[in-house]
Motif scaffolding. Structure first.
Motif: not given
Length: 145
Positions: A99, A101-102, A105-107, A109, A124, A126, A128, A134, A136
């Motif tokens: 996991e 952050q990009e 966003l919290y991403r 896989d 996989t 992300h 919000h 939460n 996504g």
């Protein structure tokens, strides 16, 4: 294999489905409810005495170590138990999870495979982050069953 996946609440293969994560903390840990499309997966997360993260999903408990990586975390399995009995490493599910952050966003896989049987599930996407919930999108869920 599909029956096993359904028994533990894993979703069917799909693309671009809604993903919702609801975490409910209590004094001991947290209950995580993942809604992937129409499937709901519920697990329990707790800290262990030796600093690991224990996740219980059905009959299985996986204790992981959170390992810092460039820009995020990787989860590395340290113990796996079924019905409270430690499993030999050869029988452990192969979990690849990270996991990060990009772009705000919290991403995540995640991929889970079983020895000799292959990939059980991978997803996989992300999130919000919102107060109290939460929501996504799963970008590339797949299931090889």
């Amino acid at each position: 294999m599909r029956g096993l996946a359904r028994a533990v609440g894993l979703p069917r293969a799909a693309r671009d489905v809604p993903f919702r994560l609801v975490t409910e903390a209590d004094g001991q840990g947290a209950r995580w409810t993942r809604e992937i499309g129409i499937t709901r997966m519920v697990s329990r997360l707790d800290a262990t005495k030796d600093g690991l993260l224990a996740e219980r999903l059905g009959l299985i408990r996986v204790d992981t170590r959170l390992v810092p990586e460039a820009g995020g975390l990787r989860l590395g399995a340290e113990r796996v138990m079924m019905l409270g009995v430690p499993l030999p490493r050869a029988l452990w599910p192969r979990v690849a999870a990270r996991e990060w952050q990009e772009a705000g966003l919290y991403r995540f896989d995640v991929s889970i495979a079983l020895p000799l049987l292959g990939r059980l599930v991978s997803y996989t996407g992300h999130l919000h982050t919102m107060p109290a919930r939460n929501v996504g999108t799963l970008a590339q869920p797949s299931q090889d069953l």
